[in-house]
Enzyme design. Structure first.
Site, mmCIF file in Angstrom:
data_model
loop_
_atom_site.group_PDB
_atom_site.id
_atom_site.type_symbol
_atom_site.label_atom_id
_atom_site.label_comp_id
_atom_site.label_asym_id
_atom_site.label_seq_id
_atom_site.Cartn_x
_atom_site.Cartn_y
_atom_site.Cartn_z
ATOM 1 N N HIS A 159 0.823 -1.227 0.000
ATOM 2 C CA HIS A 159 0.000 0.000 0.000
ATOM 3 C C HIS A 159 0.855 1.274 0.000
ATOM 4 O O HIS A 159 0.322 2.360 -0.229
ATOM 5 C CB HIS A 159 -0.926 0.024 1.215
ATOM 6 C CG HIS A 159 -1.973 -1.048 1.205
ATOM 7 N ND1 HIS A 159 -2.897 -1.173 0.185
ATOM 8 C CD2 HIS A 159 -2.250 -2.052 2.086
ATOM 9 C CE1 HIS A 159 -3.690 -2.202 0.443
ATOM 10 N NE2 HIS A 159 -3.312 -2.766 1.584
ATOM 11 N N ASP A 195 -2.413 -10.514 -2.665
ATOM 12 C CA ASP A 195 -2.998 -10.104 -1.380
ATOM 13 C C ASP A 195 -4.487 -9.796 -1.588
ATOM 14 O O ASP A 195 -4.911 -9.429 -2.686
ATOM 15 C CB ASP A 195 -2.262 -8.855 -0.880
ATOM 16 C CG ASP A 195 -2.676 -8.434 0.517
ATOM 17 O OD1 ASP A 195 -1.974 -8.790 1.467
ATOM 18 O OD2 ASP A 195 -3.702 -7.719 0.645
ATOM 19 N N HIS A 197 -6.079 -7.288 -0.675
ATOM 20 C CA HIS A 197 -6.311 -5.869 -0.944
ATOM 21 C C HIS A 197 -5.525 -5.400 -2.163
ATOM 22 O O HIS A 197 -4.439 -5.903 -2.436
ATOM 23 C CB HIS A 197 -5.902 -5.031 0.275
ATOM 24 C CG HIS A 197 -6.597 -5.454 1.531
ATOM 25 N ND1 HIS A 197 -6.029 -6.339 2.426
ATOM 26 C CD2 HIS A 197 -7.817 -5.147 2.015
ATOM 27 C CE1 HIS A 197 -6.877 -6.538 3.430
ATOM 28 N NE2 HIS A 197 -7.969 -5.841 3.198
ATOM 29 N N ASP A 284 -4.291 -12.998 3.197
ATOM 30 C CA ASP A 284 -5.542 -12.532 3.799
ATOM 31 C C ASP A 284 -6.745 -12.854 2.913
ATOM 32 O O ASP A 284 -7.860 -12.401 3.184
ATOM 33 C CB ASP A 284 -5.487 -11.036 4.158
ATOM 34 C CG ASP A 284 -4.818 -10.175 3.111
ATOM 35 O OD1 ASP A 284 -4.515 -10.691 2.024
ATOM 36 O OD2 ASP A 284 -4.606 -8.983 3.382
HETATM 37 ZN ZN ZN Z 1 -4.119 -7.254 2.500
#
Ligand code: ZN
Length: 341
Positions: A159, A195, A197, A284
């Site tokens: 991120h 991931d 996200h 995740d």
């Molecule tokens: Zn994540």
């Protein structure tokens, strides 16, 4: 395979984060890395420490003033009389100026952070730098001829963008690994982000570049973090046009939907014909992850590892998210074990 691990990760322990409006204990805990370390060692992978790679290497993907800010943020917070952990409280939304970086710590935090779930504590810089060095060390190991290497990075990185941090990430470990491979002689590198996200930071860093293909499978940002990037119509710009591929899937997706998207990602990677692969390895996507909503089971992680290995590329696997702590070790080891076979 070599697994790069630094005990310095434990210096970063955020304590509390603001999660969906609630002040809660951080999901991104030191325990995560220790459970992964134990599982990876038990599976027979060789643990090695990161090399003392010069900090100047960070500037290959990050802004110098941003790096300086992260390094000094906790000391400034204290010198301006603040208590506790460094958490931003205001951001330059539409209509506010984004071209000025205010001098005070609160304004600087709003300028560089994009959420309030990414606390900075006294040891955050040491841990983030060790994670960055771990990723670059894994890239060095692969540059020197190993088929694959794993970087047990904590805090995670995908991120973090050129000059912003958030999403538990400060420095973009995977982007640094990709840049390291390019600096070491690779012409093109593919970065596949599995991931849960969207890897908004990685996307931003390589947005206008044609030497890195960025492909991300993730929860649809219509409902999932980071909400403001990761849509299918984002495809890169300038020389990078067509070198970003986002494959958002609805919250609740299981292996059937995931496998189709993964095959699309791998097909795009094959078409790009890279010299090497970097994987942003978040687990995740697991069914009992507390902050995510895919439904992958433990048995699916070896399938992901085997699919990635099937590309036949020199590969750096970089740890990202995964917050179902009890199963994080076996899920990561599942990917690595299948990859190594
Ligand atoms: Zn994540």
């Amino acid at each position: 395979m070599k697994a790069v691990y630094s005990p310095l990760h434990a210096r970063h322990d955020g304590g509390f984060e603001l999660y969906r409006g609630q002040l809660v204990p951080t999901f991104e805990t030191p325990e995560r890395a220790e459970i992964i370390r134990a599982a990876v060692a038990a599976a027979g992978h060789e643990l090695v420490e990161p090399r003392e790679i010069p900090e100047s290497r960070l500037l290959g993907v990050h802004d110098g003033e941003f790096v300086e800010f992260l390094r000094g943020a906790f000391a400034r917070w204290q010198s301006e009389g603040r208590q506790g952990h460094v958490i931003p409280s205001g951001f330059p939304a539409r209509g506010l100026r984004r071209d000025r970086r205010p001098a005070g710590i609160s304004g600087s935090l709003g300028y560089y952070a994009f959420d309030a779930s990414t606390p900075i504590v006294a040891g955050t810089w040491d841990a983030a730098l060790a994670a960055a060095r771990s990723a670059m060390t894994a890239a060095a190991v692969v540059s020197e001829g190993e088929r694959a290497a794993y970087a047990l990075c904590r805090p995670p990185g995908h991120h973090a963008a050129r000059s912003t941090y958030g999403g538990y990430c400060y420095l973009n470990n995977a982007a640094l690994a990709a840049q390291y491979l390019l600096d070491g002689g690779c012409r093109r590198v593919a970065l596949v982000d599995v991931d849960y996200h969207h890897g908004n930071g990685t996307q931003e860093i390589f947005w206008e570049r044609d030497d890195v293909l960025f492909v991300s499978l993730h929860g649809d940002p219509e409902t999932e973090y980071p909400w403001f990037l990761g849509y299918a119509d984002e495809r890169g710009a300038g020389r990078g046009e067509g070198h970003t591929l986002n494959l958002p899937l609805p919250a609740g997706s299981g292996w059937i939907e995931y496998e189709v998207a993964l095959e699309t990602a791998l097909e795009a990677t094959r078409r790009f014909a890279p010299d090497a692969l970097v994987v942003s390895l978040g687990v995740d996507t697991y069914e009992s992850d507390p902050i995510s909503s895919f439904k992958l089971a433990g048995k699916h992680y070896p399938l992901i590892g085997a699919a990635l290995a099937g590309l036949g590329l020199p590969t750096v696997l970089v740890q990202e998210g995964g917050y179902a702590v009890a199963e994080i070790g076996s899920n990561v080891a599942g990917v690595l074990g299948a990859f190594a076979d």
